[in-house]
Design an enzyme around this catalytic site. Structure first.
Site, short mmCIF file in Angstrom:
data_model
loop_
_atom_site.label_atom_id
_atom_site.label_comp_id
_atom_site.label_asym_id
_atom_site.label_seq_id
_atom_site.Cartn_x
_atom_site.Cartn_y
_atom_site.Cartn_z
N HIS A 1 20.03 32.98 44.50
CA HIS A 1 20.29 31.54 44.33
C HIS A 1 19.61 30.77 45.45
O HIS A 1 20.16 29.82 46.00
CB HIS A 1 21.79 31.25 44.29
CG HIS A 1 22.43 31.62 42.97
ND1 HIS A 1 22.28 30.85 41.84
CD2 HIS A 1 23.19 32.67 42.62
CE1 HIS A 1 22.93 31.42 40.84
NE2 HIS A 1 23.49 32.53 41.27
N ASP B 1 26.30 36.13 45.11
CA ASP B 1 26.48 36.34 43.67
C ASP B 1 25.12 36.45 42.98
O ASP B 1 24.14 35.86 43.44
CB ASP B 1 27.28 35.19 43.05
CG ASP B 1 26.62 33.83 43.29
OD1 ASP B 1 26.11 33.62 44.42
OD2 ASP B 1 26.60 33.00 42.37
N GLU B 2 25.08 37.19 41.90
CA GLU B 2 23.95 37.17 40.97
C GLU B 2 22.61 37.31 41.70
O GLU B 2 21.78 36.40 41.66
CB GLU B 2 23.98 35.86 40.16
CG GLU B 2 25.27 35.75 39.35
CD GLU B 2 25.42 34.41 38.63
OE1 GLU B 2 25.95 34.41 37.52
OE2 GLU B 2 25.02 33.36 39.19
N ASP C 1 21.54 26.12 46.47
CA ASP C 1 21.33 26.94 45.29
C ASP C 1 19.86 26.85 44.89
O ASP C 1 19.06 26.22 45.59
CB ASP C 1 22.27 26.51 44.15
CG ASP C 1 22.72 27.72 43.33
OD1 ASP C 1 21.85 28.37 42.72
OD2 ASP C 1 23.93 28.03 43.31
N TYR D 1 37.74 28.46 36.43
CA TYR D 1 36.42 27.83 36.32
C TYR D 1 36.57 26.51 35.57
O TYR D 1 36.50 26.44 34.35
CB TYR D 1 35.42 28.79 35.66
CG TYR D 1 34.65 29.60 36.68
CD1 TYR D 1 35.30 30.10 37.80
CD2 TYR D 1 33.30 29.87 36.53
CE1 TYR D 1 34.61 30.84 38.75
CE2 TYR D 1 32.60 30.61 37.47
CZ TYR D 1 33.26 31.10 38.58
OH TYR D 1 32.57 31.83 39.52
C1 ACM Z 1 29.32 32.45 40.26
O1 ACM Z 1 29.94 31.85 39.35
N1 ACM Z 1 28.06 32.78 40.11
C2 ACM Z 1 29.99 32.80 41.52
#
Ligand code: ACM
Length: 505
Positions: free
Chosen positions: A241, A304-305, A170, A396
């Site tokens: 990331h 992601d993101e 990350d 989560y």
């Molecule tokens: C995430 O929670 N960014 C997959």
């Protein structure tokens, strides 16, 4: 009081008592596991027996219709114990059930004297509702020590969870040793400090943190997990990331003159990989090493993101988008991920991605990890793609479980146990609980956030979703039954010294 609840269980009269003469008849890999699970606490040698029969724990492969790839039938009688399954995995889950049927002290890490090691006579037929029952552990934000990864695998297996999703990279840390690009771990594995308190407070702790896993050590972990029926899916999160990678090799970024450091705050870095062929080649070479260490069919490539500002500002990236006929910069991510998917297909692997790819051109056959809400599960299904249900609303576990004054700092909240237990994933490949580790700096804190909620999700994944009313709430009697069983189950975790969050009364 099994957890997860078995498909069918009939209690019969009497017990089978294990003693120093009890034999073990099983395929070698299963026999090793049974001894690893039972011998440390009981001290019983469980010598190999040539045949099933009186006084023998027998685990046999056999064809019995309806048990699928992971199911088993377990018969505990007064004179012997017999498990049958179509696969070694089924026998492994049967071994976990045998362990749960024994007194809690069987979970003690050293020898326990004066316990009657007896199993109640039962007939169990048991198979999972979902093929994918996973747990994501983020070892990028904090480098959790290797011995904890072994313990965590044990905890997954004990809950019949079959997949450890290791989030290895990350912005704030790269934990996977890459022989061809050693700076990824040696530079990308270390940051100068971490947030002190909540990231929004903007304070740093001034303490260097880092570490990475050697490939040889990960191979051993993979083998250990495999003996328990747990597959390890690596995630190398790209092209976003990725600040730690760009800090290690600036030519991976969109401005090679800029010197970035490994991230020291939580959140989403705007710095992402460039789309140049040389960078794709490097990334392919990284994944060549990843697949060499992790034999599991699935490789998670993140996604992601991913902010697109740097691509939009890059003449090379905009020209590339024009050449490909893409109207949005975001679609470049779909193209880029497709290149990786094709490369990994050449290794016989399937890719897994976060659900952002649904909006950016998910490669055909990619398995979608739907995290941004339950509607993303539906969107993935509509797109005809396999989906693992991982919505933040139910899975989560880095979120706080409650919001009391004693609650340790969490990224967000609240996700109560009962909400997890009421999760209705629908027709999907499976379910997965996430432990992002920004606010889980220690192994104890990981356990506190994981349990008991991961036990509830394990039951959703194995036993299937429980009934809920029209408002999506689990009716009180069903909840009471689960909580009573969970209270017993937590005594097993007590024996193991797990730092779970106690049940609220
Ligand atoms: C995430 O929670 N960014 C997959």
């Amino acid at each position: 009081m099994l957890l997860p609840r078995p498909t069918r269980l009939n209690r019969q009269d009497g017990y089978f008592v294990l003693d120093g003469t009890t034999g073990l008849h099983a395929p070698d890999s299963v026999a090793d596991l049974v001894r690893e699970l039972l011998t440390p606490a009981t001290g019983l040698p469980l010598p190999a027996a040539a045949e099933p029969g009186p006084g023998v724990l027998s685990f046999q492969m056999g064809t019995e219709p309806g048990l699928g790839a992971e199911g088993y039938r377990l018969t505990v009688g007064r004179v012997g114990v017999r498990a049958i399954a179509a696969t070694a995995d089924g026998l492994r889950w049967a071994a976990q059930t045998v362990r749960q049927l024994l007194p809690d002290e069987v979970y003690a890490t050293g020898p326990v004297r004066g316990v009657d090691w007896r199993l109640p006579a039962v007939e169990v037929v048991d198979l999972p509702a979902y093929a994918w029952r996973g747990s994501l552990l983020d070892v990028a934000r904090w480098c959790h020590p290797l011995p904890f990864l072994y313990r965590y695998v044990d905890l997954l297996a004990l809950h019949k969870l079959n997949t450890l999703h290791l989030h290895l990279t990350d912005d704030q840390g790269w934990r996977f040793e890459v022989h061809g690009h050693p700076r990824l771990a040696e530079v990308g594995g270390f940051r100068s400090e971490s947030p002190a308190g909540h990231a929004r407070d903007g304070r740093g702790d001034g303490v260097r943190h880092g570490g990475w896993y050697r490939q040889a050590d990960l191979r051993d972990l993979v083998a250990y997990a495999a003996r328990r029926g747990v597959r390890i899916m690596p995630e190398i999160d790209l092209p976003g990331h990725a600040q730690a990678a760009i800090a290690a090799y600036p030519d991976l970024g969109n401005d090679p003159r800029r010197r970035l450091s490994v991230g020291t705050t939580w959140g989403i870095s705007t710095h992402v990989l460039n789309l140049e062929p040389a960078t794709l080649d490097k990334v392919r070479a990284i994944f060549d090493e990843v697949v060499d260490v992790f034999p599991f069919e699935y490789v998670h490539v993140g996604g992601d993101e991913v902010p697109t500002e740097e691509w939009a500002a890059s003449p090379a990236a905009t020209a590339h988008a024009r050449r490909l006929g893409l109207s949005r910069m975001a679609q470049l991510q779909g193209w880029w991920t497709g290149q990786l998917a094709a490369h990994l297909a050449g290794h016989g692997r399937r890719i897994a991605v976060w659900d952002e790819l649904l909006d950016r051109g998910a490669p055909a056959g990619a398995t979608i990890f739907a995290w941004r809400g339950t509607d993303r599960i539906a969107a993935a299904r509509t797109a005809g793609l396999p989906v693992v249900a991982a919505p933040y609303t139910h899975t989560y576990f880095d979120w706080a479980e409650a919001d009391g004054p004693d609650e340790p700092l969490a990224i967000a909240g609240v996700l109560p146990l009962d909400t997890v237990y009421g999760f209705q994933p629908g027709p999907v490949l499976g379910v997965q609980g996430q432990l992002w580790s920004e606010y889980l700096p220690s192994s104890q804190r990981v356990e506190w956030r994981a349990f008991p909620r991961l036990a509830a999700l394990a039951e959703v994944g194995w036993s299937g979703p429980t009934v809920v009313d029209d408002a999506g709430v689990v009716p009180a009697p069903a909840l009471a039954e689960f909580r009573a069983r969970l209270a017993v189950h937590l005594r097993r975790l007590d024996q193991l010294g797990v730092s779970y969050r106690p049940l609220e009364r």
